[in-house]
Design a protein around this motif. Structure first.
Motif, PDB file in Angstrom:
ATOM      1  N   ALA A  57      -3.469   3.012   0.728  1.00 47.94           N
ATOM      2  CA  ALA A  57      -4.380   2.387  -0.234  1.00 47.94           C
ATOM      3  C   ALA A  57      -4.318   0.873  -0.128  1.00 47.94           C
ATOM      4  N   ASP A  58      -5.441   0.217  -0.407  1.00 50.56           N
ATOM      5  CA  ASP A  58      -5.487  -1.238  -0.402  1.00 50.56           C
ATOM      6  C   ASP A  58      -6.323  -1.702  -1.586  1.00 50.56           C
ATOM      7  N   ARG A  59      -6.628  -3.005  -1.627  1.00 45.94           N
ATOM      8  CA  ARG A  59      -7.340  -3.548  -2.777  1.00 45.94           C
ATOM      9  C   ARG A  59      -8.760  -2.988  -2.886  1.00 45.94           C
ATOM     10  N   ARG A  60      -9.431  -2.799  -1.763  1.00 51.39           N
ATOM     11  CA  ARG A  60     -10.793  -2.287  -1.780  1.00 51.39           C
ATOM     12  C   ARG A  60     -10.845  -0.783  -2.056  1.00 51.39           C
ATOM     13  N   HIS A  61      -9.787  -0.090  -1.681  1.00 52.20           N
ATOM     14  CA  HIS A  61      -9.732   1.364  -1.886  1.00 52.20           C
ATOM     15  C   HIS A  61      -8.389   1.712  -2.538  1.00 52.20           C
ATOM     16  N   PRO A  62      -8.269   1.462  -3.849  1.00 51.44           N
ATOM     17  CA  PRO A  62      -6.978   1.650  -4.521  1.00 51.44           C
ATOM     18  C   PRO A  62      -6.505   3.098  -4.566  1.00 51.44           C
TER      19      PRO A  62
END
Length: 313
Positions: A57-62
């Motif tokens: 997961a990252d900021r754009r795809h939490p």
């Protein structure tokens, strides 16, 4: 590994079917060649799905990239429909209109190719079914994996499609009537369109936010009900985020008498308790209310003792 085996098998079979179909002028064999080409491209889609869905997961795809599997499975279904089904229909209609050669030259070689394809596709199908059985017995996933489900569907369709092509070619040779082979091509096309529809429908359900398996949802509900601090579970919502990721959102009423610090500790403990029991439930959100306190407050203010008001935690 199952996808790689299926890809290698489909590539080899597609080349053999295409060469045999051109030499024999067989619409059924050419339809099967298109089927194998579509399957090969779909295996590439599925490999992309397996690789991309594992990204963290990252900021754009939490919530992570688990739904990549469903997206690429949808593309695979479209590929089966366009490249396999439509081309098979084209071959069948062209043969019925007299576009196919009334020649049996190369048919023996074509039947040999189909015989080998039947064995290879059968082995690939058995391997896929073995993996389904293994996953069903261990992680409880089975055919919930869209990549594995697509491989099983493709291999099953391939075995049946090869059998239809063999029957059509043999009847054409025996009777001298191309309508048998044209009918086999049309049957293969109808089969592929049906499989594409089923796979596409399943992928669509997952992409728009399908709930978790009912058995898992019932287990989550039971776990919440078992917590001593929970007076009642007012609502429980789930969504499948990926093969191994489930979002759980629940509105629960706590027993009276808990202060804010105790509520926070209870919430954290309940979340970890659920995650230990059901590892797939890795995104948990609890909406906490205190039913008796809320009812008393509403009664004092003269308002209806409804259950729609929410507290947060």
């Amino acid at each position: 590994m199952t996808v790689l085996v299926a890809l290698a098998a489909n590539l080899l079979i597609a080349v053999a079917k295409a060469v045999g179909g051109v030499l024999a002028g067989s619409p059924a064999l050419l339809s099967e060649a298109a089927h194998s080409v579509a399957d090969s491209l779909n295996e590439i889609f599925l490999l992309a799905a397996l690789r991309r869905s594992r990204r963290p997961a990252d900021r754009r795809h939490p919530f992570g990239y688990g739904k990549e599997r469903f997206f690429w499975s949808l593309l695979a279904a479209v590929g089966i429909f366009v490249m396999g089904g439509c081309f098979s229909f084209f071959q069948g209609f062209e043969a019925l209109q007299g576009g196919a050669k009334e020649s049996h030259e190369g048919y023996v070689a074509g039947l040999v190719v189909l015989g080998v394809a039947l064995v290879v596709e059968g082995v690939s199908l058995l391997r896929a079914l073995h993996q389904v059985h293994r996953q069903s017995g261990t992680a409880g996933q089975g055919l919930r994996d869209p990549a594995l489900r697509t491989v099983v569907a493709e291999d099953s369709t391939a075995v049946l499609g090869v059998a239809l092509a063999i029957v059509g070619m043999v009847l054409h040779m025996v009777t001298g009537n191309v309508v048998w082979e044209a009918s086999a091509s049309l049957a293969i096309g109808a089969l592929l369109v049906y499989v594409a529809f089923r796979l596409g429908r399943d992928a669509r359900e997952q992409l728009i936010g399908q709930a978790a398996d009912p058995e898992l949802s019932d287990r989550m509900y039971a776990l919440l009900e078992e917590q001593p601090e929970i007076d009642s579970v007012e609502e429980l919502l789930t969504m499948q985020l990926g093969l191994d990721s489930i979002l759980l959102a629940a509105r629960v009423d706590l027993v009276p008498g808990l202060d804010s610090e105790e509520v926070e500790d209870v919430t954290v403990r309940i979340k970890f308790s659920i995650m230990r029991t059901i590892p797939e439930a890795d995104q948990i959100f609890l909406d906490i209310t205190d039913a008796p306190t809320r009812a008393a407050r509403r009664k004092k203010s003269g308002g209806p003792a409804a259950t729609g008001e929410r507290g947060g935690a």
